[in-house]
Design a protein around this motif. Structure first.
Motif, short mmCIF file in Angstrom:
data_model
loop_
_atom_site.label_atom_id
_atom_site.label_comp_id
_atom_site.label_asym_id
_atom_site.label_seq_id
_atom_site.Cartn_x
_atom_site.Cartn_y
_atom_site.Cartn_z
N PHE A 137 -10.23 -36.24 2.96
CA PHE A 137 -10.50 -34.81 3.09
C PHE A 137 -10.93 -34.47 4.52
CE2 PHE A 137 -13.86 -31.47 2.80
CZ PHE A 137 -12.98 -30.40 2.74
N GLU A 138 -11.87 -35.26 5.05
CA GLU A 138 -12.37 -34.97 6.41
C GLU A 138 -11.27 -35.19 7.45
OE1 GLU A 138 -16.07 -37.09 6.92
OE2 GLU A 138 -16.74 -36.41 4.95
N GLN A 139 -10.43 -36.17 7.19
CA GLN A 139 -9.31 -36.42 8.11
C GLN A 139 -8.39 -35.19 8.17
OE1 GLN A 139 -6.15 -39.02 6.85
NE2 GLN A 139 -6.24 -40.17 8.76
N SER A 140 -8.27 -34.50 7.04
CA SER A 140 -7.42 -33.31 7.00
C SER A 140 -7.96 -32.22 7.93
CB SER A 140 -7.33 -32.76 5.58
OG SER A 140 -7.00 -33.77 4.70
N TRP A 141 -9.28 -32.11 7.99
CA TRP A 141 -9.87 -31.16 8.94
C TRP A 141 -9.51 -31.55 10.38
CZ3 TRP A 141 -11.46 -26.45 8.83
CH2 TRP A 141 -12.09 -25.90 7.71
N ALA A 142 -9.65 -32.85 10.66
CA ALA A 142 -9.33 -33.34 12.01
C ALA A 142 -7.86 -33.07 12.34
CB ALA A 142 -9.63 -34.83 12.11
N SER B 19 0.93 -33.61 8.71
CA SER B 19 0.09 -34.73 8.28
C SER B 19 -1.02 -34.24 7.36
CB SER B 19 -0.54 -35.40 9.51
OG SER B 19 0.47 -35.81 10.38
N ALA B 20 -1.62 -33.09 7.72
CA ALA B 20 -2.71 -32.55 6.88
C ALA B 20 -2.18 -32.24 5.49
CB ALA B 20 -3.28 -31.31 7.53
N LEU C 201 -5.07 -35.41 -2.26
CA LEU C 201 -6.35 -34.80 -2.65
C LEU C 201 -6.22 -33.91 -3.88
CD1 LEU C 201 -7.75 -33.84 0.86
CD2 LEU C 201 -8.69 -35.54 -0.69
N HIS C 202 -5.08 -33.26 -4.01
CA HIS C 202 -4.89 -32.36 -5.14
C HIS C 202 -3.99 -32.97 -6.22
CE1 HIS C 202 -5.90 -29.14 -1.95
NE2 HIS C 202 -6.96 -29.69 -2.47
N TYR D 166 -5.16 -37.47 -9.92
CA TYR D 166 -6.22 -38.47 -9.86
C TYR D 166 -7.57 -37.87 -9.50
CZ TYR D 166 -3.28 -42.32 -10.82
OH TYR D 166 -2.47 -43.19 -11.47
N TYR D 167 -7.55 -36.71 -8.87
CA TYR D 167 -8.81 -36.10 -8.43
C TYR D 167 -9.12 -34.83 -9.21
CZ TYR D 167 -8.69 -39.61 -4.90
OH TYR D 167 -8.67 -40.83 -4.27
N GLU D 168 -8.62 -34.76 -10.44
CA GLU D 168 -8.85 -33.55 -11.23
C GLU D 168 -10.33 -33.37 -11.58
OE1 GLU D 168 -6.28 -34.25 -14.51
OE2 GLU D 168 -7.59 -35.76 -15.40
N ASP D 169 -11.10 -34.47 -11.56
CA ASP D 169 -12.52 -34.38 -11.89
C ASP D 169 -13.40 -34.17 -10.66
OD1 ASP D 169 -11.96 -34.74 -14.51
OD2 ASP D 169 -12.28 -36.89 -14.48
N PHE D 170 -12.79 -33.98 -9.51
CA PHE D 170 -13.57 -33.85 -8.28
C PHE D 170 -13.79 -32.38 -7.93
CE2 PHE D 170 -13.86 -38.04 -6.05
CZ PHE D 170 -13.42 -38.79 -7.12
N TYR D 171 -15.01 -32.10 -7.53
CA TYR D 171 -15.36 -30.74 -7.11
C TYR D 171 -15.05 -30.64 -5.62
CZ TYR D 171 -18.46 -26.82 -5.98
OH TYR D 171 -18.97 -25.63 -5.53
N MET D 172 -14.05 -29.88 -5.25
CA MET D 172 -13.71 -29.77 -3.82
C MET D 172 -13.04 -28.44 -3.51
SD MET D 172 -10.83 -32.72 -3.71
CE MET D 172 -9.61 -32.85 -4.99
N PRO D 173 -13.76 -27.35 -3.68
CA PRO D 173 -13.17 -26.03 -3.42
C PRO D 173 -12.73 -25.86 -1.97
CG PRO D 173 -15.56 -25.87 -3.71
CD PRO D 173 -15.18 -27.26 -4.07
N GLU D 174 -13.50 -26.47 -1.07
CA GLU D 174 -13.19 -26.32 0.36
C GLU D 174 -11.82 -26.88 0.70
OE1 GLU D 174 -16.23 -28.08 2.78
OE2 GLU D 174 -15.06 -27.74 4.60
N SER D 175 -11.46 -27.94 0.00
CA SER D 175 -10.19 -28.58 0.29
C SER D 175 -9.01 -27.65 -0.04
CB SER D 175 -10.15 -29.88 -0.50
OG SER D 175 -8.93 -30.12 -1.04
#
Lengths: 240, 523
Positions: free
Chosen positions: B267-272, B281-282, B289-290, B293-302
């Motif tokens: 996720f942070e690499q995507s910002w970079a 690449s992002a 990230l979406h 596999y990451y359906e249980d992750f809280y990541m609104p910013e992403s």
């Protein structure tokens, strides 16, 4: 059969050579876009696949198949059958198989008849096979065979128990094996099963009774022994 | 350690005998009526000697039980500090750390010149094992650092550094962390925290040096070594803070995938990548990230970041989809957090909610949660909550240890231990409940801000669309051609890729390898 196998090998080689012939220019890609190592992410509940295309859980499946007895010397090697399975989970399935054996003799038995005048039609032959089959679905995978075609694959182990009915008598039988399904749609698959059967069976070789000039033997005269047969089934499977 | 303990007990056995002899001398001639109490005292001292002998002989449970009852006798008030101190060491041997901690706290409170200092040392060790900040701070606040034995100084420097870091005194924290010696088990954690303090203190270049030093020291460690991976992520973050986008992207890419930090790294690499204008690449990262596999992750910013990347390359339709997904996913989350905060006031209910989610992580995810699972999971992953949950688990382990031994459980010491553990457990649950509430309040604020940002992004999208339509009318649009328009499968295979037409089926071994093949739609 051998010729068929050769044809497949030639076809595969031709495909490979064709790919090599289309060697394209080397394209430079930024290395950071490629994976840096080969390990996998860690999850609390690790599963190999999400949103799987082929979902078998709590579904029925019907198979129609042709079976080839690879080690049968005398009786006809062909059998047609039907199977119905219920998938209790993504790992286990239970089913019932019924196979009707073709009548007549194998080409080897016909050859013996021609050469030595031995009539193996006098020996009892298998008529019907009925088995309860359990499948352990071990590996779900996928395989790409062209630019746009992907098959999902399912490799499973099987264990069966049932009866093999000969023309005069039925024998209890067990079988173990493994199989592979290639799903070409979400419901339809080509299914291959390799099974090793073990059961009591009459020995078709009876001294002084097999020539047409010999007195016709009774089926009860044939000795019985534990017999192993390797069967290859090829069929179509429909999931619903 | 065992030798020291035996030496200590042996020396302790001499002390009561000596004290007793002195007392005997001073008391016996005075009053004949005191003879019965003297004989009782004598019996008690015999019991004490026996208990110490048992301790010396490795019969820790029997010794602890005897010492516990003796520590309550008024006749042995003068020896109480000593008895409690040895009782504490016995409890450490029995791995009843929380119960031991209370003995040491008692000794410190008694201000016994000999045993208080020893008890502070022991309490530090016990609190460190338990991960209990409160006790640790209590111990540290009562001691002059110069009085501490040299073998514990590293731990004390490290813990003091943590306190300074929490108090945002970054220079002091960095100084304290740098005092932890390279031979200490705290060395790598101290180095990491030092880098963190330097970054917080706006010294990213210095932090890069610290993280590189840590990486260098762990060069030979396995690829998933926690310290190594943490240093790698720290380095990537420091480079990002230094605005060295390319260096940061490269450093993030070195974080191995089978560590829990990988997801954050992607996720942070995507910002970079966005900052380095590497949009393709992002967008490749977002495929991972979406993914399911990451359906249980809280990541609104992403999701918002993804929509911003689409904005940069003028993919307004995709942008619309992502913004809708953001609203569809986090709208209910926002309202459920709000409802939960409104309807819940006591800390116990906050704790109960995350506790339920915590057990769901092990078994199957189910219903019965008032908060969305992704929210509870996110709260559980917060450092303070995680640490307190670990402490709670240590208490549970101690409880199980007591309950497993029915004789010990029935003894007064067993009952006392269970009572302490129950009290500490209850208080910790309340503390966790308060932490959960604070995090939920933060999440609500964060979501409100993100919704505001989503509104701005949507505004930009509409403006962009308008411009695009204008260009189309003027005949200046780029058309729908894609980067892979004329490239067949051969292209990917020859560059080391495995290529499958994507059917929405996500495979574990593919996560991290998805590639976005679209291109700029801007003029």
């Amino acid at each position: 059969m051998m010729n068929g196998f050769k044809a497949v090998v030639i076809f595969v080689l031709a495909m490979l050579l064709q790919k090599a012939a289309f060697a394209a220019e080397v394209v430079e890609l930024p290395p950071e876009e490629l994976a840096q190592e080969s390990v996998l992410p860690v999850f609390d509940r690790p599963v190999s696949v999400r949103n799987r295309t082929i979902v078998t859980n709590k579904k029925f499946e019907v198979d129609g198949f042709y079976s080839y007895a690879m080690t049968e010397p005398i009786a006809n090697v062909s059998k047609l059958g039907i199977g119905i399975y219920y998938n209790t989970s993504e790992s286990h399935a239970w089913g019932l198989l019924v196979g009707k054996h073709s009548t007549g003799l194998s080409s080897y038995a016909e050859q013996l008849d021609k050469q030595f005048n031995l009539d193996f039609a006098r020996a009892p032959y298998p008529d019907l096979t009925t088995m309860l089959d359990y499948n352990l679905k071990a590996f779900y995978g996928k395989m790409s065979i062209s630019k746009s075609i992907v098959f999902n694959t399912l490799l499973f182990g099987s264990a069966s128990a049932g009866m093999v009915k000969y023309i005069h008598k039925s024998y209890p039988a067990v079988a173990v094996g493994m199989g592979q399904k290639f799903y070409f749609t979400k419901d339809w698959a080509v299914r291959f099963d390799l099974r090793l059967y073990a059961h009591q069976a009459p020995v078709p070789f009876l001294a002084s009774r097999m020539k047409t000039t010999d007195p016709t033997p009774e089926y009860s005269e044939f000795e019985e022994r534990l017999t192993f047969t390797t069967n290859l089934d090829v069929g179509l499977s429909y999931l619903f | 350690m065992r030798k020291i303990l035996l030496l200590l007990i042996a020396s302790s056995m001499m002390v009561p005998a000596g004290t007793f002899a002195q007392r005997k001398k001073s008391f016996s001639p005075k009053k004949a009526s005191a003879s019965s109490s003297s004989s009782r005292e004598s019996t008690l001292r015999n019991q004490l000697s026996n208990a110490l002998r048992q301790a010396q002989g490795g019969q820790y449970e029997a010794a602890a039980n005897a010492l516990f009852s003796l520590s309550r006798r008024p006749e042995l008030a003068d020896e109480r500090a000593q008895i409690k101190y040895i009782l504490g060491t016995m409890l450490i041997e029995l791995k009843l750390y929380q119960t031991a901690a209370f003995q040491f706290v008692d000794v410190i409170r008694m201000k016994n010149p000999k045993y208080s200092k020893l008890a502070i040392e022991k309490l530090s060790i016990v609190a460190d094992t338990l991960g209990d900040d409160t006790i640790l701070n209590y111990a540290i606040s009562r001691v002059d650092l110069n009085d501490f034995p040299s073998n514990l100084k590293d731990m004390i420097h490290f813990r003091l550094g943590e306190i300074s870091l929490r108090n945002r005194d970054f220079t002091k924290a960095s100084d304290l962390f740098s005092r932890v010696g390279s031979g200490s088990s705290y060395y790598y954690q101290a180095l990491f925290n030092k880098g963190l303090a330097e970054m917080e203190g706006s010294q990213p270049a210095v932090a890069v040096g610290t993280f590189n030093k840590m990486l260098d020291a762990r060069r030979r460690a396995p690829v998933t070594d926690t310290n190594k991976v943490a240093a790698q992520l720290g380095l990537a973050r420091a480079l990002y803070q230094k605005q060295d986008w390319e260096g940061s992207i490269e450093a993030y890419a070195q974080v191995p995938r089978d560590t829990v930090l990988w997801h954050d790294a992607v996720f942070e690499q995507s910002w970079a990548m966005l900052r380095a204008a590497r949009f393709r690449s992002a967008l490749s990262n977002f495929q991972t990230l979406h993914s399911a596999y990451y359906e249980d992750f809280y990541m609104p910013e992403s999701l918002l970041l993804r929509s911003i990347v689409y904005l940069y390359i003028c993919k307004y339709d995709e942008m619309e989809k992502v913004l809708s997904l953001f609203e569809k996913t986090y709208g209910p989350v926002r309202s459920k957090i709000g409802d939960f905060l409104k309807s819940t006031s006591d800390a116990a209910s906050f704790y109960a909610e995350v506790e339920k989610a915590n057990s769901m992580k092990i078994s199957e995810k189910g219903s019965g949660l008032r908060l969305p699972y992704i929210v509870s999971r996110n709260v559980l992953d917060q450092g303070d909550v995680k640490r307190s949950m670990n402490y709670l688990e240590k208490l549970n382990q101690e409880k199980r240890r007591v309950e497993a031994n029915s004789a010990f459980r029935a003894s007064p010491l067993g009952q006392y231990a269970l009572k302490i553990i129950a009290n500490r457990g209850r208080n910790t649950k309340f503390a966790i409940g308060d932490m959960v509430k604070a995090h939920l309040l933060n999440m609500r604020v964060e979501l409100r801000d993100l919704y505001e940002q989503a509104g701005f992004i949507r505004y930009e999208m509409i403006t962009g669309r308008k411009e695009s339509i204008k260009k189309k009318i003027a005949g200046k649009d780029l058309g729908a051609e894609q980067i892979d328009e004329n490239i067949d499968r051969q292209f990917y295979i020859q560059n080391g890729y495995e290529y499958y037409p994507f059917k929405g089926e996500y495979w574990l071994d593919e996560v991290g390898n998805y590639h976005y093949l679209g291109k700029q739609s801007c003029e």
